[in-house]
Design an enzyme around this catalytic site. Structure first.
Site, PDB file in Angstrom:
ATOM      1  N   LYS A 191       0.833  -1.220  -0.157  1.00 35.85           N
ATOM      2  CA  LYS A 191      -0.014  -0.044  -0.002  1.00 35.85           C
ATOM      3  C   LYS A 191       1.001   1.369  -0.074  1.00 35.85           C
ATOM      4  O   LYS A 191       1.539   1.534   1.033  1.00 35.85           O
ATOM      5  CB  LYS A 191      -0.877   0.092   1.079  1.00 35.85           C
ATOM      6  CG  LYS A 191      -2.064   1.116   1.167  1.00 35.85           C
ATOM      7  CD  LYS A 191      -2.880   1.699   2.258  1.00 35.85           C
ATOM      8  CE  LYS A 191      -2.031   2.709   3.126  1.00 35.85           C
ATOM      9  NZ  LYS A 191      -1.933   3.898   2.003  1.00 35.85           N
ATOM     10  N   GLU A 266       9.931   1.049  10.569  1.00 33.15           N
ATOM     11  CA  GLU A 266      10.937   2.054  10.332  1.00 33.15           C
ATOM     12  C   GLU A 266      10.104   3.280  10.461  1.00 33.15           C
ATOM     13  O   GLU A 266       9.482   3.665   9.740  1.00 33.15           O
ATOM     14  CB  GLU A 266      11.463   1.937   9.017  1.00 33.15           C
ATOM     15  CG  GLU A 266      13.079   2.612   9.048  1.00 33.15           C
ATOM     16  CD  GLU A 266      12.967   4.079   8.340  1.00 33.15           C
ATOM     17  OE1 GLU A 266      12.715   4.854   9.295  1.00 33.15           O
ATOM     18  OE2 GLU A 266      12.762   4.400   7.384  1.00 33.15           O
ATOM     19  N   CYS A 300      13.449  10.410   7.324  1.00 38.21           N
ATOM     20  CA  CYS A 300      13.655  10.281   8.759  1.00 38.21           C
ATOM     21  C   CYS A 300      14.766  10.164   9.360  1.00 38.21           C
ATOM     22  O   CYS A 300      15.008  10.291  10.657  1.00 38.21           O
ATOM     23  CB  CYS A 300      12.964   8.528   8.528  1.00 38.21           C
ATOM     24  SG  CYS A 300      13.915   7.575   7.342  1.00 38.21           S
ATOM     25  N   GLU A 402       9.817  15.275  15.908  1.00 40.83           N
ATOM     26  CA  GLU A 402      10.120  14.961  14.634  1.00 40.83           C
ATOM     27  C   GLU A 402       9.222  16.084  13.879  1.00 40.83           C
ATOM     28  O   GLU A 402       8.042  16.051  13.797  1.00 40.83           O
ATOM     29  CB  GLU A 402       9.952  13.815  14.005  1.00 40.83           C
ATOM     30  CG  GLU A 402      10.159  13.560  12.538  1.00 40.83           C
ATOM     31  CD  GLU A 402      10.165  12.382  12.056  1.00 40.83           C
ATOM     32  OE1 GLU A 402       9.145  11.657  12.353  1.00 40.83           O
ATOM     33  OE2 GLU A 402      11.051  11.558  11.344  1.00 40.83           O
TER      34      GLU A 402
HETATM   35  P1  NAD Z   1       1.705   8.141   8.451  1.00 45.11           P
HETATM   36  O1  NAD Z   1       2.727   7.288   9.415  1.00 45.11           O
HETATM   37  O2  NAD Z   1       0.414   8.312   9.004  1.00 45.11           O
HETATM   38  O3  NAD Z   1       1.849   7.513   7.110  1.00 45.11           O
HETATM   39  C1  NAD Z   1       2.541   6.529   6.358  1.00 45.11           C
HETATM   40  C2  NAD Z   1       1.768   5.355   5.865  1.00 45.11           C
HETATM   41  O4  NAD Z   1       0.877   4.619   6.770  1.00 45.11           O
HETATM   42  C3  NAD Z   1       0.996   5.785   4.595  1.00 45.11           C
HETATM   43  O5  NAD Z   1       0.833   4.851   3.492  1.00 45.11           O
HETATM   44  C4  NAD Z   1      -0.459   5.889   5.236  1.00 45.11           C
HETATM   45  O6  NAD Z   1      -1.582   5.764   4.676  1.00 45.11           O
HETATM   46  C5  NAD Z   1      -0.360   4.853   6.131  1.00 45.11           C
HETATM   47  N1  NAD Z   1      -1.308   4.718   7.247  1.00 45.11           N
HETATM   48  C6  NAD Z   1      -1.547   5.649   8.174  1.00 45.11           C
HETATM   49  N2  NAD Z   1      -2.329   5.281   9.158  1.00 45.11           N
HETATM   50  C7  NAD Z   1      -2.631   4.073   9.051  1.00 45.11           C
HETATM   51  C8  NAD Z   1      -3.264   3.197   9.827  1.00 45.11           C
HETATM   52  N3  NAD Z   1      -4.040   3.245  10.898  1.00 45.11           N
HETATM   53  N4  NAD Z   1      -3.252   1.464   9.506  1.00 45.11           N
HETATM   54  C9  NAD Z   1      -2.308   1.199   8.282  1.00 45.11           C
HETATM   55  N5  NAD Z   1      -1.666   2.079   7.570  1.00 45.11           N
HETATM   56  C10 NAD Z   1      -1.937   3.311   8.029  1.00 45.11           C
HETATM   57  O7  NAD Z   1       2.523   9.462   7.954  1.00 45.11           O
HETATM   58  P2  NAD Z   1       1.925  10.882   7.680  1.00 45.11           P
HETATM   59  O8  NAD Z   1       0.616  11.170   8.185  1.00 45.11           O
HETATM   60  O9  NAD Z   1       2.142  10.808   6.082  1.00 45.11           O
HETATM   61  O10 NAD Z   1       3.190  11.659   8.024  1.00 45.11           O
HETATM   62  C11 NAD Z   1       3.088  12.401   9.258  1.00 45.11           C
HETATM   63  C12 NAD Z   1       4.407  12.471   9.842  1.00 45.11           C
HETATM   64  O11 NAD Z   1       5.099  11.326   9.898  1.00 45.11           O
HETATM   65  C13 NAD Z   1       5.358  13.277   9.312  1.00 45.11           C
HETATM   66  O12 NAD Z   1       5.248  14.520   9.433  1.00 45.11           O
HETATM   67  C14 NAD Z   1       6.788  12.859   9.620  1.00 45.11           C
HETATM   68  O13 NAD Z   1       7.119  13.123  10.928  1.00 45.11           O
HETATM   69  C15 NAD Z   1       6.437  11.111   9.669  1.00 45.11           C
HETATM   70  N6  NAD Z   1       6.901  10.379   8.654  1.00 45.11           N
HETATM   71  C16 NAD Z   1       7.911   9.644   8.748  1.00 45.11           C
HETATM   72  C17 NAD Z   1       8.246   9.106   7.666  1.00 45.11           C
HETATM   73  C18 NAD Z   1       9.664   8.124   7.864  1.00 45.11           C
HETATM   74  O14 NAD Z   1      10.322   7.877   6.706  1.00 45.11           O
HETATM   75  N7  NAD Z   1       9.997   7.629   8.868  1.00 45.11           N
HETATM   76  C19 NAD Z   1       7.594   8.937   6.317  1.00 45.11           C
HETATM   77  C20 NAD Z   1       6.453   9.698   6.261  1.00 45.11           C
HETATM   78  C21 NAD Z   1       6.328  10.606   7.454  1.00 45.11           C
END
Ligand code: NAD
Length: 502
Positions: A191, A266, A300, A402
């Site tokens: 996904k 991660e 990250c 972060e």
């Molecule tokens: P997120 O963690 O919510 O989303 C990452 C992935 O998880 C997306 O594919 C999303 O659809 C999925 N997801 C979200 N909720 C889920 C759930 N309940 N069950 C399963 N999958 C789910 O991140 P975001 O909202 O896009 O970004 C918010 C913050 O997260 C950013 O500001 C940053 O601090 C952090 N982030 C970190 C990384 C990294 O590489 N570690 C990457 C993106 C964002």
């Protein structure tokens, strides 16, 4: 839109016919979870609307992956043959590298030079690296009672793997997860993030052409709360691999306990970069700029806390400011000289701006930036000036949380012990950097830093052959390198009695 395809002309003039369905059993089908609007972060226009998966679609994708796993066509294929299919997919992606890089830049906002030269290069070499492993995954023989008994181990795939990826490196994160999973003989439901659904759809077109049997790779764009949750809670999914925020990682851990899924996570980071007075100061300043401003600060491992020895603070700050001024050119991501494009979405843009306000109201001193960048996008788009705060204390939000933007804090320390304590004063433990010319100090500090990765006189190095991952709340498990294979195989022990009679 017709036949689940749409014709697009990208800002760089490239004509692209893009599939817009979800990809199950080697076919694009319409998703039942509504649509995802992909927005160009440069001017806020809609690029395309693509299908989103519903919970039922996720179930169909998992069934396809289970069928492909049970059917001996993938896991029991000889390793060299599995590898050959993966090599072929990498070749097809390489042949379409310009289009894939264009799509990444268009919906993510990262500079095209980065998409093409760095991200796509990594995607292709990562798939090839793991294709090369596909015929080298095997167990050991252990002589338990010489002459009478021995045991051997089998390395077996885990099964159906759900993979959930973020938007900051859309195709690279997909390759990091697909490569080892496929090499080990697993099948996958992947996904992508709803913010960046396009490039992976274009890449999916070449899955069947490369020779993957139906159901081995399924790609379901969809929203986290619906499709993501359905995947993590599905009882027929054996593993979840996730990259994203720590908050979502924790929620996934809980939900994945429903059938005790194998998990690798991660998650976030607040990585320190420590500048000792005995370093090469010019290099430290230049790497500090790379360490936080690359990829719009959306990494990250970004070194977002710069800790500088008190005796050289003023000199460092001057050089760091200069490095930002000369290198961090904000602009159109398709322009050749752009270093920093827009933040990926309005939500991320507003999030970074809110941290700038928090930095000010908590008493930090704005050294540079601190505003939306207005010289591009004709007043539209999610551009932010590279931002640095000084006079920050360890309790402040901007020191602890972060932010995920072109934003860092510079804080001073007195002694090596202070630097280590301050570096470790975080719930995270992903990357860390040390600048010193003292060899003993470099390795002494590297050993004491609570982080999965340490860069000595550098920042943000990542190589497909080197393990990547975090400690503390930055994650569980490792990706890349040989360590990445361990996350996608399980060991079975077989005991053999050759001659011990009772
Ligand atoms: P997120 O963690 O919510 O989303 C990452 C992935 O998880 C997306 O594919 C999303 O659809 C999925 N997801 C979200 N909720 C889920 C759930 N309940 N069950 C399963 N999958 C789910 O991140 P975001 O909202 O896009 O970004 C918010 C913050 O997260 C950013 O500001 C940053 O601090 C952090 N982030 C970190 C990384 C990294 O590489 N570690 C990457 C993106 C964002």
């Amino acid at each position: 839109m017709s036949d689940l395809k749409v014709d697009l002309t990208a800002p760089n003039g490239r004509k692209i016919t893009l599939p817009i369905g979800i990809y199950i059993n080697n076919e694009f089908v319409k998703g039942n979870g509504g649509e995802i609007e992909s927005i160009n972060p440069t001017d806020e226009s809609v690029i395309a609307k693509v299908s989103a998966a519903s919970a039922d679609d996720v179930d169909a994708a998992v069934k396809a992956a289970r069928q492909a796993f049970n059917d001996p066509s993938w896991r029991d294929l000889p390793g060299p043959d599995r590898g050959a299919i993966m090599f072929k997919w990498a070749d097809l992606l390489e042949a379409n590298r310009e289009t894939l890089a264009t799509l990444e830049t268009w919906d993510n906002g990262k500079p095209y030079s980065v998409s093409y030269n760095e991200d796509l290069a990594e995607v292709i070499s990562c798939l090839r690296y793991y294709a090369g492993w596909a015929d080298k995954i095997h167990g050991q023989t252990i002589p338990t009672t010489p002459g009478m008994k021995f045991a051997y181990t089998l390395k077996q795939p885990i099964g159906v793997c759900g993979q959930i990826i973020p938007w900051n490196y859309p195709l690279a994160m997909a390759a990091w997860k697909l490569g080892p999973a496929l090499a080990c003989g697993n099948t996958v439901v992947l996904k992508p993030a709803e913010q960046t659904p396009l490039s992976i759809l274009f890449a999916a077109q070449f899955i069947s052409e490369a020779g993957f049997p139906p159901g081995v790779i399924n790609i379901i764009n969809g929203y986290g709360k619906e499709a993501g949750h359905a995947l993590v809670s599905h009882l027929d999914v054996d593993k979840i691999a996730f990259t994203g925020s720590t908050a979502t990682g924790k929620a996934i851990m809980k939900t994945a306990s429903v059938n005790m899924k194998n998990i690798t996570l991660e998650t976030g980071g607040k990585s320190p970069l420590i500048v000792f007075e005995d370093c090469d100061l010019d290099q430290a300043a230049k790497w500090s700029q790379i360490g936080i401003m690359s990829n719009q600060g959306q990494i990250c491992t970004a070194t977002s806390r710069v800790l500088v020895q008190e005796s050289i603070l003023d000199k460092f700050v001057e050089k760091f400011q200069e490095a930002i001024k000369t290198t961090s050119k904000v602009g159109d991501p398709f322009a050749d000289d752009t270093f920093q494009g827009p933040q990926v979405t309005r939500a991320q843009y507003e999030r970074v701006l809110s941290y700038i306000e928090a930095g000010k109201s908590e008493g930090g001193k704005l050294l540079t930036g601190g505003e939306p960048h207005k010289n591009v996008g004709e007043g539209k788009g999610f551009f932010i000036e590279p931002t640095v705060f000084t006079d920050v204390t360890e309790e402040m939000k901007v020191y602890q949380e972060e932010i995920f933007g072109p934003f860092c804090v510079v804080v001073s320390f007195k002694t090596e012990e202070d630097a280590i304590r301050m570096a470790n004063n975080t719930t995270y433990g992903l990357g860390s950097a040390i600048f010193t010319q003292n060899l003993e100090r470099a390795h002494r500090v590297a050993e004491k830093i609570e982080a999965g990765m340490v860069w000595i006189n550098s920042s943000q190095d990542s190589d497909i052959r080197v393990p990547f991952g975090g400690v503390k709340q930055s994650g569980i498990g490792r990706e890349l390198g040989e360590a990445g294979l361990a996350a996608y195989s399980q060991t079975k022990a077989v005991h053999v009695n050759l001659g011990l009679k009772l």
